[in-house]
Design a protein around this motif. Sequence first.
Motif: not given
Length: 241
Positions: A11-22
């Motif tokens: 979100y906003n090109g910055n905050y990652k609510a979910v980050d590289d989830l597998n």
Amino acid sequence: MINIDNITKSYNGNYKAVDDLNLEIKDGEIFGLLGPNGAGKTTTIKMITGIIAPTMGNIEINGININKEPVKAKEQFGYVPDSPDMFLRLKGIEYLNFMADVYGVSIEDRLTRINEMSQRFEMSSVIGDKIQTYSHGMRQKIVLMGVIIHRPKVWILDEPMTGLDPKSSFILKEMMREHADAGNTVLFSTHVLEVAEKVCDKVAIINKGQLIFNGTLDNMRNEFKANESLEEMFLEMTGNE
């Protein structure tokens, strides 16, 4: 089966609510998605169900990409959101018939299924009442009945036990087990760690948008080299004291 490959939601090109989830959630499993508030569980579920699109990555449900073929993918699952406050002006039976129409369930099949589920959840006496008159738990049950009326192979349940009385909660857990044992998939998020410990075949723990554990409770205990409860291991991993 649900396949989640390198999913990120920014979100906003910055905050990652979910980050590289597998994640791979196999047929025949009850899979619990755990994490503290704000960890990314609901965001993950909304991406799996196509409510929001991932910033990066791919999601397949029974081999169908949710973003490339959304209608076909959504036919594969039933989704219970974390709030049952919807279609409040409809009667329970009207909502169930509406959901049956959406998924193309025949009149004969829907009558049989509505009767079976109404009896199982003790909703027969209120099925003709408006949903707005229902208690929170009754609304949760009618929504659940609506999303599984087409007998989807994949169940996706966001905090499904919230508001259910002990008997209804037991019935739902029983139905989840039956569904998984028939070779189908159940994914659910929960804050109730005791439920996850008793029901899940596997769990994934997400914290701050990142996967910090994925496996069975035995895997987790081996990793910790201790016979701790899920609650104790969860608190240790997420840093919540």
